[in-house]
Design a protein around this motif. Structure first.
Motif, PDB file in Angstrom:
ATOM      1  N   PRO A  85     -11.579  10.880  -0.921  1.00 28.36           N
ATOM      2  CA  PRO A  85     -11.032  11.348  -2.210  1.00 28.36           C
ATOM      3  C   PRO A  85     -10.472  10.177  -3.023  1.00 28.36           C
ATOM      4  O   PRO A  85     -10.043   9.169  -2.459  1.00 28.36           O
ATOM      5  CB  PRO A  85      -9.905  12.306  -1.797  1.00 28.36           C
ATOM      6  CG  PRO A  85     -10.206  12.692  -0.382  1.00 28.36           C
ATOM      7  CD  PRO A  85     -10.929  11.515   0.218  1.00 28.36           C
ATOM      8  N   ASP A  86     -10.434  10.333  -4.336  1.00 28.46           N
ATOM      9  CA  ASP A  86      -9.989   9.249  -5.216  1.00 28.46           C
ATOM     10  C   ASP A  86      -8.610   8.708  -4.851  1.00 28.46           C
ATOM     11  O   ASP A  86      -8.402   7.498  -4.847  1.00 28.46           O
ATOM     12  CB  ASP A  86      -9.982   9.698  -6.682  1.00 28.46           C
ATOM     13  CG  ASP A  86     -11.362   9.631  -7.316  1.00 28.46           C
ATOM     14  OD1 ASP A  86     -12.303   9.107  -6.675  1.00 28.46           O
ATOM     15  OD2 ASP A  86     -11.496  10.095  -8.466  1.00 28.46           O
ATOM     16  N   ALA A  87      -7.653   9.583  -4.559  1.00 31.48           N
ATOM     17  CA  ALA A  87      -6.302   9.118  -4.226  1.00 31.48           C
ATOM     18  C   ALA A  87      -6.326   8.251  -2.971  1.00 31.48           C
ATOM     19  O   ALA A  87      -5.641   7.216  -2.903  1.00 31.48           O
ATOM     20  CB  ALA A  87      -5.357  10.294  -4.042  1.00 31.48           C
ATOM     21  N   ASP A  88      -7.116   8.646  -1.993  1.00 32.21           N
ATOM     22  CA  ASP A  88      -7.233   7.854  -0.768  1.00 32.21           C
ATOM     23  C   ASP A  88      -8.006   6.565  -1.026  1.00 32.21           C
ATOM     24  O   ASP A  88      -7.693   5.517  -0.456  1.00 32.21           O
ATOM     25  CB  ASP A  88      -7.914   8.657   0.343  1.00 32.21           C
ATOM     26  CG  ASP A  88      -7.029   9.763   0.899  1.00 32.21           C
ATOM     27  OD1 ASP A  88      -5.824   9.800   0.572  1.00 32.21           O
ATOM     28  OD2 ASP A  88      -7.554  10.604   1.658  1.00 32.21           O
ATOM     29  N   ARG A  89      -9.005   6.626  -1.893  1.00 34.58           N
ATOM     30  CA  ARG A  89      -9.763   5.412  -2.233  1.00 34.58           C
ATOM     31  C   ARG A  89      -8.851   4.390  -2.895  1.00 34.58           C
ATOM     32  O   ARG A  89      -8.882   3.210  -2.565  1.00 34.58           O
ATOM     33  CB  ARG A  89     -10.949   5.760  -3.133  1.00 34.58           C
ATOM     34  CG  ARG A  89     -11.831   4.554  -3.410  1.00 34.58           C
ATOM     35  CD  ARG A  89     -13.209   4.942  -3.876  1.00 34.58           C
ATOM     36  NE  ARG A  89     -13.969   3.742  -4.163  1.00 34.58           N
ATOM     37  CZ  ARG A  89     -14.583   2.992  -3.255  1.00 34.58           C
ATOM     38  NH1 ARG A  89     -14.555   3.329  -1.985  1.00 34.58           N
ATOM     39  NH2 ARG A  89     -15.246   1.898  -3.611  1.00 34.58           N
ATOM     40  N   ARG A  90      -8.016   4.848  -3.806  1.00 36.36           N
ATOM     41  CA  ARG A  90      -7.027   3.955  -4.427  1.00 36.36           C
ATOM     42  C   ARG A  90      -6.140   3.336  -3.360  1.00 36.36           C
ATOM     43  O   ARG A  90      -5.889   2.134  -3.372  1.00 36.36           O
ATOM     44  CB  ARG A  90      -6.123   4.737  -5.374  1.00 36.36           C
ATOM     45  CG  ARG A  90      -6.540   4.797  -6.762  1.00 36.36           C
ATOM     46  CD  ARG A  90      -5.500   5.569  -7.562  1.00 36.36           C
ATOM     47  NE  ARG A  90      -6.177   6.336  -8.568  1.00 36.36           N
ATOM     48  CZ  ARG A  90      -5.857   6.344  -9.830  1.00 36.36           C
ATOM     49  NH1 ARG A  90      -4.812   5.675 -10.254  1.00 36.36           N
ATOM     50  NH2 ARG A  90      -6.545   7.035 -10.693  1.00 36.36           N
ATOM     51  N   GLY A  91      -5.617   4.180  -2.486  1.00 38.08           N
ATOM     52  CA  GLY A  91      -4.749   3.695  -1.419  1.00 38.08           C
ATOM     53  C   GLY A  91      -5.449   2.696  -0.521  1.00 38.08           C
ATOM     54  O   GLY A  91      -4.851   1.692  -0.106  1.00 38.08           O
ATOM     55  N   ALA A  92      -6.704   2.943  -0.224  1.00 36.96           N
ATOM     56  CA  ALA A  92      -7.464   2.025   0.633  1.00 36.96           C
ATOM     57  C   ALA A  92      -7.712   0.695  -0.077  1.00 36.96           C
ATOM     58  O   ALA A  92      -7.651  -0.368   0.558  1.00 36.96           O
ATOM     59  CB  ALA A  92      -8.789   2.666   1.049  1.00 36.96           C
ATOM     60  N   LEU A  93      -7.968   0.733  -1.362  1.00 37.18           N
ATOM     61  CA  LEU A  93      -8.174  -0.511  -2.115  1.00 37.18           C
ATOM     62  C   LEU A  93      -6.886  -1.325  -2.189  1.00 37.18           C
ATOM     63  O   LEU A  93      -6.906  -2.541  -1.990  1.00 37.18           O
ATOM     64  CB  LEU A  93      -8.708  -0.202  -3.511  1.00 37.18           C
ATOM     65  CG  LEU A  93     -10.165   0.251  -3.552  1.00 37.18           C
ATOM     66  CD1 LEU A  93     -10.486   0.967  -4.859  1.00 37.18           C
ATOM     67  CD2 LEU A  93     -11.103  -0.928  -3.319  1.00 37.18           C
TER      68      LEU A  93
END
Length: 181
Positions: A85-93
């Motif tokens: 999900p986008d929120a997790d993708r942001r967090g991973a980046l």
């Protein structure tokens, strides 16, 4: 197709079990039991090797424990997955960029964080960590510009608000000097 005595397929049971086990591991981390969470998440990541969400949660937990070097591969797996999900993708980046920076892999941090900003241009965390990585690579002017722009556009501090336009102006070029008479 095999079903259990509740009428569910094995796939549904596996997915339900995965979700429950993941939720339990995240709850452990949230309660401050990060090492227990890490053990469970590593086992889940082994069981579901391409699962981006599990990889992200596993990376996050490694970071929380100060195990940055071990977190990198999990972050990379998470970011390679299509189901994050986008929120997790942001967090991973943010997590991967920050982890590269703390490991002294500054150029990789800059590349990762710039890539994150290409996807999420308004993310303040990505901009902040990029500024730190730029500082580490000697790109002080750009680092300061990013931080001053972020400060002027997001701060609610009365002093910053009073000088918002000046801060925004100087963010463009801190070396600007006005010649006197």
């Amino acid at each position: 197709m095999n079903t259990d005595n509740t009428g569910n397929t094995g796939t549904e049971n596996t997915e339900s079990s995965r979700d429950e086990l993941l939720a339990e591991a995240v709850a452990l981390r949230t309660r401050g039991e990060a090492e227990k969470a890490r053990e469970r998440l590593v086992a889940l990541a082994d069981r579901y090797p391409g699962d981006a969400v599990i990889a992200y949660q596993t990376a996050w937990t490694h970071d929380a424990l100060g195990l940055e070097a071990e977190a990198v591969a999990y972050y990379e797996t998470a970011l390679a997955g299509a189901d994050l999900p986008d929120a997790d993708r942001r967090g991973a980046l943010v997590g991967l960029g920050s982890t590269f920076r703390i490991l002294g892999r500054y150029e990789q941090a800059v590349v990762t964080l710039r890539g994150g900003l290409a996807e999420f241009p308004d993310d303040g965390a990505l901009r902040t960590f990029l500024a730190m990585a730029l500082f580490n690579t000697g790109q002080h002017d750009e680092a300061m510009r990013i931080l001053l722009e972020l400060l002027s556009s997001t701060s609610e501090d009365p002093g910053v608000l009073a000088y918002r336009s000046a801060i925004s102006h100087y963010a463009k070029d801190l070396r600007e000097v006005v010649q006197g008479p």
